[in-house]
Design an enzyme around this catalytic site. Structure first.
Site, PDB file in Angstrom:
ATOM      1  N   ASN A   7       0.866  -1.179   0.000  1.00  8.74           N
ATOM      2  CA  ASN A   7       0.000   0.000   0.000  1.00  8.74           C
ATOM      3  C   ASN A   7       0.903   1.229   0.000  1.00  8.74           C
ATOM      4  O   ASN A   7       1.424   1.629   1.040  1.00  8.74           O
ATOM      5  CB  ASN A   7      -0.891  -0.046   1.253  1.00  8.74           C
ATOM      6  CG  ASN A   7      -1.863   1.117   1.311  1.00  8.74           C
ATOM      7  OD1 ASN A   7      -1.822   2.023   0.474  1.00  8.74           O
ATOM      8  ND2 ASN A   7      -2.724   1.106   2.305  1.00  8.74           N
ATOM      9  N   ARG A  91      -2.542  -2.132  -3.505  1.00  6.28           N
ATOM     10  CA  ARG A  91      -3.745  -1.335  -3.329  1.00  6.28           C
ATOM     11  C   ARG A  91      -3.656  -0.158  -4.305  1.00  6.28           C
ATOM     12  O   ARG A  91      -2.672   0.587  -4.296  1.00  6.28           O
ATOM     13  CB  ARG A  91      -3.816  -0.800  -1.901  1.00  6.28           C
ATOM     14  CG  ARG A  91      -4.969   0.139  -1.740  1.00  6.28           C
ATOM     15  CD  ARG A  91      -5.058   0.694  -0.347  1.00  6.28           C
ATOM     16  NE  ARG A  91      -6.243   1.494  -0.248  1.00  6.28           N
ATOM     17  CZ  ARG A  91      -6.323   2.638   0.410  1.00  6.28           C
ATOM     18  NH1 ARG A  91      -5.268   3.110   1.047  1.00  6.28           N
ATOM     19  NH2 ARG A  91      -7.441   3.298   0.450  1.00  6.28           N
ATOM     20  N   HIS A 180     -13.009   3.003  -0.315  1.00  2.86           N
ATOM     21  CA  HIS A 180     -13.034   1.969   0.748  1.00  2.86           C
ATOM     22  C   HIS A 180     -13.709   0.683   0.255  1.00  2.86           C
ATOM     23  O   HIS A 180     -14.220  -0.099   1.066  1.00  2.86           O
ATOM     24  CB  HIS A 180     -13.828   2.436   1.995  1.00  2.86           C
ATOM     25  CG  HIS A 180     -13.193   3.530   2.785  1.00  2.86           C
ATOM     26  ND1 HIS A 180     -13.950   4.490   3.431  1.00  2.86           N
ATOM     27  CD2 HIS A 180     -11.901   3.816   3.069  1.00  2.86           C
ATOM     28  CE1 HIS A 180     -13.149   5.324   4.069  1.00  2.86           C
ATOM     29  NE2 HIS A 180     -11.894   4.944   3.863  1.00  2.86           N
ATOM     30  N   ARG A 242     -12.223  15.793   7.108  1.00  2.50           N
ATOM     31  CA  ARG A 242     -13.009  16.145   5.914  1.00  2.50           C
ATOM     32  C   ARG A 242     -14.445  16.470   6.332  1.00  2.50           C
ATOM     33  O   ARG A 242     -14.982  15.867   7.257  1.00  2.50           O
ATOM     34  CB  ARG A 242     -13.041  15.002   4.908  1.00  2.50           C
ATOM     35  CG  ARG A 242     -11.685  14.632   4.351  1.00  2.50           C
ATOM     36  CD  ARG A 242     -11.856  13.627   3.214  1.00  2.50           C
ATOM     37  NE  ARG A 242     -10.603  12.979   2.896  1.00  2.50           N
ATOM     38  CZ  ARG A 242     -10.382  11.670   2.975  1.00  2.50           C
ATOM     39  NH1 ARG A 242     -11.358  10.844   3.345  1.00  2.50           N
ATOM     40  NH2 ARG A 242      -9.220  11.176   2.672  1.00  2.50           N
ATOM     41  N   GLU A 385      -8.216  -4.974   5.360  1.00  2.00           N
ATOM     42  CA  GLU A 385      -8.032  -4.658   3.940  1.00  2.00           C
ATOM     43  C   GLU A 385      -6.840  -5.414   3.350  1.00  2.00           C
ATOM     44  O   GLU A 385      -6.880  -5.815   2.192  1.00  2.00           O
ATOM     45  CB  GLU A 385      -7.867  -3.149   3.756  1.00  2.00           C
ATOM     46  CG  GLU A 385      -9.197  -2.443   3.980  1.00  2.00           C
ATOM     47  CD  GLU A 385      -9.100  -0.919   3.921  1.00  2.00           C
ATOM     48  OE1 GLU A 385      -8.784  -0.329   4.963  1.00  2.00           O
ATOM     49  OE2 GLU A 385      -9.344  -0.359   2.855  1.00  2.00           O
TER      50      GLU A 385
END
Ligand code: AMP
Length: 402
Positions: A7, A91, A180, A242, A385
């Site tokens: 990743n 990823r 996601h 955010r 993940e």
């Protein structure tokens, strides 16, 4: 079979080496501050001492060399040679409309990922640097790209087209993509297994990924039919820094009234908003909960806004699917904050949601946290993940269908 999951971010490179025979990580680590004088590698092989090594890492390829050195280190490593790695799974954040599943990486795939950088300028370029470094250093291992957006490619057009001039979509690809996806797919599949094993309905599930980034997905019969994030990860719910959904006219207002530039606005909505913006205390939910418990009004307000918006999305997604069988909480906050789960489910009793307060209060792992008579099951399913990417990688390498 050993799968290395990579990743790559702009200045970091996280990795996990997973033994697919038992799906356990045999080693993991992170190269961080790549491109600076403070670059270092933190590495841990299961059952061995953790190490931290300062390094000269001007770029991702240099960082990847340190990763392979650590993995094959006689004292701290997990393997004796990189040839023991069967495949490498990467990823990749944005697969646009081009990729609805994971693919073996070749020159054509790399070009498409590069072209999609326009939609994900902060993510796809470093993802590509990770791919490039791994291909150069281990050219014989198959390299697989696993996309964050892929699971959401089943969303119908009425849910992904913005009410803007259609040409912005048809000519420039401006639409909702969602993110996601690897996590939503993983926890939805696990939740369906848990429910099916008990003979409970599993057709309409809302998966709630609540970490520093927050996104919810409506999963109907195992497929994503709507999700809260959009063209970028800013849309939807309140996050650590955010803002989530806003009146878009706030942007030109700030530009006209206060001289904000496009960069100022970008910074505002991505880095200075959310929990951080409302409280001024930071983006860590543990700190916000502690401050709220100590009487900090803004922290309490932030918690209320955070959970109220989540409740609204669950209601909206139940309406989108025409029903609700289960709510699934995952990621840092979803797995570890009983308070956020409780405040999010509050007021959803009319939909048939009844939380078991005692079980919820102590749950940090996979569990059903609703009461026996709750019509809608509420589950906690820890996300993984890396394992999801490793499984996808193994599947593509073996040529098996999804
Ligand atoms: P993630 O992005 O999935 O790593 O999640 C990070 C978020 O999880 C941060 O906001 C953490 O504060 C939050 N988190 C982790 N542990 C807890 C906990 N025990 N209670 C509340 N929030 C937590």
């Amino acid at each position: 079979m050993l799968v290395l999951v990579v990743n790559a971010g702009s200045s970091s490179l996280k990795y996990q080496l997973i033994d697919m025979s038992n799906e356990q990580a045999v080693a993991k680590g992170i190269a961080e501050r790549i491109g600076t004088d403070e670059a270092q590698l933190k590495h841990e092989t299961t059952g061995k001492e953790k190490i931290t090594r300062k390094g000269v890492m001007p770029d991702h390829q240099a960082a990847m060399k340190y990763v392979f050195e650590a993995l094959t280190d006689a004292d701290f490593g997990a393997i004796s040679d990189v040839s023991e790695i069967t495949a490498i799974g990467h990823r990749v954040v944005h697969g646009g409309e081009h990729f609805s599943g994971s693919v073996a990486i070749n020159a054509e795939v790399t070009k498409v990922i590069s072209d999609l950088s326009q939609l994900a300028p902060l993510h796809n370029p470093p993802n590509l640097m990770g791919i490039d470094a791994a291909v150069k250093l281990v050219p014989d291992a198959p390299q697989i790209a696993v996309f964050d957006t892929a699971f959401h490619q089943s969303i119908p057009s009425h849910a992904y087209i913005y009410a803007l001039p259609y040409e912005l979509y048809s000519e420039h690809g401006i639409r909702r993509y969602g993110f996601h996806g690897t996590s939503h797919k993983y926890v939805a599949a696990r939740a369906r297994k848990m429910l099916d094993a008990r003979g409970l309905p599993s057709g309409c599930i809302v998966t709630c990924h609540i970490g520093n980034g927050v996104s919810f997905t409506a999963v109907k019969d195992g497929k994503s039919v709507d999700t809260s994030m959009g063209l970028t990860p800013v849309e939807g719910l309140v996050m650590g820094t955010r803002c989530g959904d806003l009146d878009p006219a706030i942007m030109p207002f700030l530009q006209k009234q206060f001289g904000y530039t496009a960069e100022d606005v970008d910074n505002l909505i991505n880095k200075k908003s959310g929990l951080q913006g409302i409280t001024g205390l930071g983006n860590d939910m543990r700190d916000i909960e502690d401050a709220a418990a100590a009487g900090n009004e803004r922290a309490l307000l932030a918690l209320r806004i955070f959970c109220y918006r989540q409740r609204k999305y669950i209601g909206a997604f139940a309406a989108a699917m025409g029903g609700l069988d289960a709510i699934v909480f995952t990621a840092g906050i979803g797995e570890h904050s009983p308070l956020v789960r409780e405040m999010t489910c509050e007021g959803l009793e009319f939909l048939g949601v009844k939380l078991n307060q005692e079980v919820n209060a102590e749950c940090h792992t996979e569990r059903d946290i609703s009461t026996d008579d709750s019509r809608v099951r509420v589950l906690v399913v820890p996300t993984n993940e890396e394992l999801a990417i490793a499984r996808e990688t193994a599947r593509v390498v073996s040529g098996a269908a999804e």
